[in-house]
Structure formats: structure tokens, C-alpha cells
Write a protein that holds these residues in place. Structure first.
Motif, short mmCIF file in Angstrom:
data_model
loop_
_atom_site.label_atom_id
_atom_site.label_comp_id
_atom_site.label_asym_id
_atom_site.label_seq_id
_atom_site.Cartn_x
_atom_site.Cartn_y
_atom_site.Cartn_z
N SER A 156 0.78 -1.23 0.14
CA SER A 156 -0.04 -0.15 0.00
C SER A 156 0.88 1.21 0.04
O SER A 156 0.34 2.51 -0.10
N GLU A 208 -8.75 6.69 -7.11
CA GLU A 208 -9.44 6.24 -5.81
C GLU A 208 -8.29 5.53 -4.73
O GLU A 208 -8.61 5.87 -3.47
N THR A 211 -6.49 8.60 -3.05
CA THR A 211 -7.38 9.24 -2.29
C THR A 211 -7.32 8.48 -0.82
O THR A 211 -7.26 9.15 0.10
N GLU A 212 -7.28 7.39 -1.00
CA GLU A 212 -7.16 6.53 0.39
C GLU A 212 -6.11 6.73 0.99
O GLU A 212 -5.84 6.73 2.10
N ALA A 215 -5.56 10.04 2.67
CA ALA A 215 -6.59 10.00 3.84
C ALA A 215 -5.98 9.24 5.19
O ALA A 215 -5.95 9.71 6.01
N GLY A 216 -5.14 8.25 4.60
CA GLY A 216 -4.54 7.41 5.64
C GLY A 216 -3.37 8.08 6.11
O GLY A 216 -2.80 7.71 7.31
N MET A 222 -9.00 11.31 7.40
CA MET A 222 -9.46 9.98 7.47
C MET A 222 -10.98 9.89 7.90
O MET A 222 -11.69 9.24 7.33
N TYR A 225 -12.88 11.49 4.92
CA TYR A 225 -12.93 10.45 4.02
C TYR A 225 -14.06 9.66 4.19
O TYR A 225 -14.78 9.01 3.55
N LEU A 226 -14.10 8.87 5.45
CA LEU A 226 -15.00 7.92 5.78
C LEU A 226 -16.39 8.29 5.93
O LEU A 226 -17.35 7.58 5.73
N PHE A 229 -16.35 9.83 1.49
CA PHE A 229 -15.71 8.91 0.41
C PHE A 229 -14.80 9.84 -0.39
O PHE A 229 -14.78 9.29 -1.46
#
Length: 693
Positions: A156, A208, A211-212, A215-216, A222, A225-226, A229
Motif C-alpha cells: 500500500s 481512488e 485518495t485512500e 486520507a490514511g 481519514m 473520507y469515511l 468517501f
């Protein structure tokens, strides 16, 4: 080039495997930014950072080269670092003074050993990194396949920010995931366009994923984002920047350094996403009190700088390359070398581009410069304000692992050679020159055979000193297996006083096998050997143990007990008893003499997949495996092996493990040489002695 504040500076090194286009990428960036008038080629020997004659001849980088450029009101100090493992020492200094690295990977094969090692270096130094997928113009380039090798290894962490655009089998541009735009061509043909339908799905999938990743990198992002999204472009950029700075996000870009497609957008993202040195804190200690000291990268701080490379230039003399870590540097200052405890005047300050020096009046915090002829300054030294002294940690260079004996090709040039080597050692801390007192050889040690060959070539090119390299002589030893009782009697009569000395000596191996010293025991009673002659007997023996009876090697682990003898009241003398001792010593050939060889303790770190090959190879070298342990992701094989079998081990291990293995060696003890090998060694030693006579 104007003065740049730390917030508008980016310091980065270009690292990775050899021959994957690092120097060509540097050249493409310089040309795109207008820092050079035309893009040189490695094959033509006219690139900016590969200017040394040996680099030109071999068509590879042998030393780190600096090349600053300006882009979007930002100064980017690019340091092109060699990829060949023999020159791994050249990575240490640049990695210590840059905030980030471009890890170059080729688009045909993907992740390489050099890229893995560069990643590990970034982890160790806690540096930000970009992956640059280069050579997209090659016929078999496959971005997706190469990207898969990165994701398989680093999961990741990998965040592709670009997707290549291929038209008619040709790499023509990049699709920017962040901007949702395509950028086609380079130079005058460069244009912005809509993303082609053929890659839109891939761009959406990458968006996508990043973006994750963004956010992480931040808890607040985060949570946002949750809930939705989604992240705004501004929030995504902030999250990515934070993740890149702490190393949790590693963006991937694609380009062709040869055709320069993708280079402009790479420069944009270096400015946008690579951290600046502004506000960076480095901790050292006060050399006078030992207290911890912090320096913040800002102009209003006390001056400090770190010397990360020294160069021996035949025209300019000694060049000291440094990063100003805090405060600013001007030519009228007096600077203090906290390591040598000496002051220096900087004189002319220069920005270096390849081999060219460009004068400047001032260097701000965070920037990189070169000073000429600083006498007391060495690589790794800390320069500072004498009123606010600080010493930063020493640079951790890899230890040499292969050695060659150095001889002058022409008689009388020894001083010239060793003077030149001493200057080259200032330039390259990974080479060492030592004098073997036993063999009288000067031994040059480095990181590989090519490394030592290049040092010899530089010695000739820079200092006109031609040397010959040979395998070093091995410092064998001799000893005995059984005790003997011998007599040495020297009697010589001529006109006037004669010479007479008579000794009886018991020679025996030392009781403790690990005791390699020579012991002399005086057991004479009744004055059969007068007290004033006994020291002469001991001296005669000590002189002779330097040359054993088998092959002329020093004798160890021996006890000599003088227990009897006789003398003449007129003809006896110290010289006569020394000679008698020598005659007794020669009879050690009746004591089952043996030849001993140096045994080294070896620790080899390798991935699991190469364990069988390494152990099998070690057995062929008469090595003994002592144990195996897990060390991080690697296996450590501990062994003992004869020095005679290990001269080319650095090269062979690199070949066996695709350069993934490393080792250290240290002397352990002496052991008996097998009979067959001992016979050859003795024959060679006797032959050489006869030739010398």
C-alpha cells in the motif's frame, strides 16, 4: 543563480540500479529546466555529472555529481549517485544531506536489486522518495507489469500518480491522476489535453487508491473520507505531502529520460510534493560540553554546515561539498571546524554544476555549495559558528571488503603513489591503505574489484602515478607438533681469539593452543652458560623465529628452554652464543614443523532463497558453518574460512545473490594448513627465496 530561501529549495538524490538511466534523467531535467543548452548522452561522454575521464571511458557513474536547476521559482539541487554496488559509499553523503530521493526503475523489468537497496537506504535515513518509472520509450516497456513488481514488494505504500499514454505503440505523454489531465509531448510540442478514453478507467482506479492513501496519512482527513468517501484536491495534496514526508506514501511517476516525455510534470511534482529543508531539525552535540544541541534549518539560526563529500581536483585543489544546515554562509565569515577544532576562512563560495564552479556571495540555510582549499576539513566534518559549536553524527560508510597489494610500476615512484592515494582517501572514505608489517606490502582495500581498479586509474590520471595491483601475500605462520631436545654448538678458530658458544635447548609447543607467543625459559644451573651470555641466546632465538625452517614464515606457539651448554673462558662471546642459538633453532625441522594459515570469522547476510548456494560455496572454500540466525528479513550465516580462499569473495557473493548478499570478515585465529596445500605454499616460498637470491 539567485539566493533561494529554504522553503524554495528541494534537495534530492537520484538513486537506483546501475544502467537504468539515472544520469540521463539528470541530464533531461537540466535541459528541460534550461540549466544546460543541450542534453548530453552517457555514450558520448558529454553529460554534466559524468565528467571524470574514467566515467567517460566506462560509460557509468563512479562518483556523486551535483547539478542545480531552477523550476517554478524553486531551486532543485539534484545529486546523481552511482548505481553500481562497488561505489555504494557515494550514496552515503548525498543521502545524509537531501530530504528526498528519486528511485529510478526501468519500465521493462520493474523492481531491481539496486532499487530495493535504495529504498532501504531511504528507510534508514528516513527520507521521502518518488519512484520514477524510466525508459518508457523502450520497445518492451510495460508500466502495469513493472508497477506490479513494486506493489508486490511494498504494498500500500505505492501510489501511482501518473499513467502512461501510449499511441501507436509509442510513449507520447502522461495522464496526471491528481489533475485529471493529460500532458502530451515535451519541449515545444508539450500540450495539455483531455485524458484519452483508453486510460480513463485506469486513472479513475488510481485516483481512488491515492485518495485512500492521502486520507490514511492524516487522522482528520481519514475521518472526513469515511464520512464522504471524497477529498478535495487541496486536501488530497495536503494528505499526500504528509504521507510522502513520513514515507508512508511513495508516488510513482513515468517518463522517458531519453525523449524527455514526462519530465516537465515530474519537475512540477518535485516542487509540489517533495519536502523542502525549511524547518528541518537536526540534532548534534556541543563538542565542549557533550550536551545535545538542535539546529533548525532557517537563516536566523547560528551557522552550521555538514561536509558530505570531498574532491581532489587537479585544478582547484581540495573541494569540500557541504549543505548549510542552519544560518547562512558568506565569504567574509570565519567558520569553525568542530571536529578538527580549527578555524577556516571560506574565501570563495561556489555552487557546483558538474565540474563547473559558479561563484556566489551567500548561501542560505538548506542550500548546497562547495568551498575550496579548506585545509582541516574532511568528509563528515561539521562546520559551525565558533560561538555556538555543534558536531553532527559522523557519516556511516560501508567497510571495505576486498583488498589488493599496491606496487609502483616504476622504481622510485612509491612516494608519488602513496601521496596520491592519501588524497584519494580524502575523496573516498570507503578506501583504506594499510601497511602489512609482516609482508612489507601496502594493501589497498575497497568495496569491489572495479572500485579498486578505478582508484588505480584515478591515481594515474590525476597524479601521474602508475601502480600495479596484486593479490596480497598471506601472513602464514609456522609452529611445531612435538618437543625436541637439540644442541647448537658454534666453534671457529682463527688467528687470535676464536669463537665458541654451546647451548642445549628443549623446544616444545606451548601448552595452551591459543597461546601464540614465544616463551624463553632459563633453566641453566651450575654456570654451564654464564649469566651474561643467556640474554644473547634469547636474542638469537627471537631474531630467528621471524624466519621458520619450513618456508621462512614466523614461528609461533613455541617455548624454548635453555637448560645446559658450555663456554670457553677466552673465545666465548655474545655473538658466538647468538650463533649457537641459531644453529639450535635450525634443528626445528626435526620437531614435525607445520604451516599455519589465518582463519577469519565471516558473517554473511542473505535472503532465504540464496542460503543453499552460499553454504555450498562456503564449503568449497574450506569454510566451516558455525550457525544460522534470522536478522530482519535476511538470514545470517556465520562461518569460519581461510583467508586464502576469501580474496574474491565480495565479487563471488555479489554474483551468487544478485548483489542481495553482504558480508563482514574479521581475523579469528591460526590453524594448520592441509598437507596438500601446505606443500604448494612451501614450494612457492622456497622458489621465491631462491629467485630473490
Amino acid at each position: 543563480m539567485k539566493d533561494y530561501q529554504a522553503k524554495n529549495i528541494r534537495n534530492l538524490c537520484i538513486v537506483g540500479h546501475g544502467s537504468e538511466g539515472k544520469t540521463t534523467l539528470t541530464e533531461a531535467m537540466l535541459f528541460t529546466a534550461g540549466a544546460i543548452d543541450r542534453q548530453g548522452r552517457v555514450e558520448d561522454g558529454n553529460t554534466t555529472t559524468d565528467y571524470d575521464s574514467e566515467e567517460t571511458r566506462r560509460s557509468i557513474s563512479l562518483q556523486a555529481g551535483i547539478a542545480p536547476l531552477e523550476w517554478n521559482e524553486t531551486k532543485i539541487n539534484v545529486i546523481d549517485v552511482p548505481g553500481y554496488f562497488d561505489f555504494a559509499g557515494e550514496q552515503v553523503g548525498p543521502m545524509a544531506v537531501t530530504e528526498g530521493a528519486l528511485i529510478v526503475v526501468n519500465a521493462v523489468n520493474g523492481l531491481s536489486v539496486g532499487a530495493e537497496k535504495a529504498w532501504a537506504l531511504c528507510d534508514k535515513a528516513q527520507r521521502s522518495r518518488f519512484i520514477v518509472m524510466n525508459q518508457m520509450d523502450r520497445e518492451n516497456a510495460n508500466f502495469d507489469k513493472a508497477l506490479a513488481t513494486l506493489k508486490e514488494k511494498y504494498g500500500s505504500h505505492i501510489a501511482p500518480l501518473q499513467v502512461p499514454i501510449i499511441e501507436g505503440g509509442k510513449f507520447v505523454g502522461v495522464a496526471s491522476v491528481l489533475e485529471n489531465k493529460a500532458f502530451i509531448g515535451e519541449g515545444k510540442t508539450f500540450k495539455e489535453a483531455d485524458i484519452p478514453a483508453s486510460v480513463q478507467d485506469e486513472v479513475d482506479a488510481c485516483r481512488e487508491a491515492i485518495t485512500e492513501a492521502a486520507a490514511g496519512a492524516d487522522d482528520d482527513l481519514m475521518m472526513q473520507y469515511l464520512e464522504t468517501f471524497e477529498l478535495s484536491d487541496e486536501d488530497m495534496l495536503m494528505g499526500l505531502s504528509k504521507g510522502i514526508k513520513d514515507g508512508t506514501v511513495v508516488p510513482v511517476f513515468c517518463c522517458s529520460a531519453l525523449t524527455r516525455v514526462g519530465i516537465k510534470k515530474l519537475l512540477d511534482q518535485i516542487v509540489n510534493l517533495m519536502p523542502s529543508p525549511a524547518g528541518e531539525t537536526i540534532t548534534g552535540k556541543n563538542p565542549k560540553t557533550g550536551d545535545a544541541v538542535e539546529r533548525v534549518c532557517a537563516d536566523d539560526q547560528p551557522f552550521s554546515a555538514r561536509v558530505f563529500k570531498t574532491m581532489a581536483d587537479p585544478f582547484f585543489g581540495k573541494l569540500s561539498l557541504m549543505k548549510v544546515t542552519s544560518g547562512s554562509l558568506t565569504s567574509d565569515m570565519t567558520i569553525y571546524n568542530a571536529n578538527a577544532e580549527k578555524t577556516e576562512k571560506p574565501g570563495t563560495i561556489n555552487f557546483m554544476k558538474g565540474k563547473a564552479l559558479n561563484k556566489t556571495a551567500k548561501v542560505c540555510a538548506g542550500d548546497i555549495c562547495a568551498l575550496v582549499k579548506l585545509q582541516s576539513v574532511s568528509t563528515g566534518d561539521t562546520l559551525c559558528d565558533a560561538g555556538n559549536p555543534v558536531v553532527f553524527d559522523a557519516l556511516d560508510f560501508p567497510a571495505p571488503c576486498i583488498s589488493k597489494a599496491v606496487y609502483a610500476k616504476k622504481a622510485g615512484e612509491e612516494d608519488k603513489i602513496f601521496s596520491g592515494l592519501n588524497k584519494l582517501m580524502e575523496e573516498d572514505p570507503t578506501i583504506k591503505l594499510t601497511k602489512n608489517e609482516e609482508t612489507a606490502e601496502s594493501v589497498l582495500s575497497g568495496l569491489g574489484e572495479m572500485h579498486i581498479e578505478v582508484v588505480a586509474a584515478k591515481l594515474k590520471a590525476k597524479f601521474g602515478a602508475d601502480c600495479e595491483l596484486r593479490d596480497p601475500q598471506i601472513a602464514y605462520r609456522e609452529s611445531i607438533r612435538k618437543p625436541v631436545d637439540v644442541q647448537g654448538r658454534h666453534k671457529k678458530q682463527s688467528g687470535g681469539h676464536g669463537q665458541f658458544g654451546d647451548v642445549k635447548i628443549k623446544f616444545r609447543p606451548n601448552a595452551d593452543p591459543e597461546d601464540v607467543e614465544f616463551h624463553f625459559v632459563d633453566s641453566v644451573v651450575g654456570g654451564t652458560v654464564p649469566r651474561n651470555f643467556i640474554p644473547a641466546v634469547e636474542k638469537g632465538l627471537r631474531d630467528n623465529i621471524k624466519h621458520g625452517v619450513l618456508a621462512g614464515f614466523p614461528v609461533v606457539g613455541l617455548t624454548a628452554e635453555l637448560y645446559d651448554g658450555s663456554y670457553h673462558p677466552v673465545d666465548s662471546s655474545e655473538m658466538a652464543f647468538k650463533t649457537a642459538a641459531r644453529l639450535a633453532f635450525k634443528q626445528l625441522d626435526t620437531a614435525s614443523p607445520i604451516l599455519l594459515e589465518p582463519i577469519f570469522h565471516v558473517e554473511v547476510d542473505v535472503p532465504d532463497a540464496y542460503m543453499g548456494d552460499v553454504i555450498g560455496d562456503m564449503n568449497k572454500r574450506r569454510g566451516r558453518i558455525m550457525g544460522m540466525d534470522k536478522v530482519g528479513d535476511l538470514q545470517r550465516v556465520t562461518a569460519e574460512a581461510p583467508q586464502s580462499e576469501m580474496f574474491k569473495y565480495a565479487t563471488d557473493l555479489r554474483s551468487m545473490t544478485q548483489a542481495r548478499g553482504s558480508f563482514t570478515m574479521s581475523f579469528e585465529r591460526y590453524e594448520e594448513v592441509p598437507a596438500g596445500d601446505a606443500k604448494k605454499i612451501i614450494e612457492n616460498a622456497v622458489k621465491e627465496e631462491e629467485e630473490d637470491e
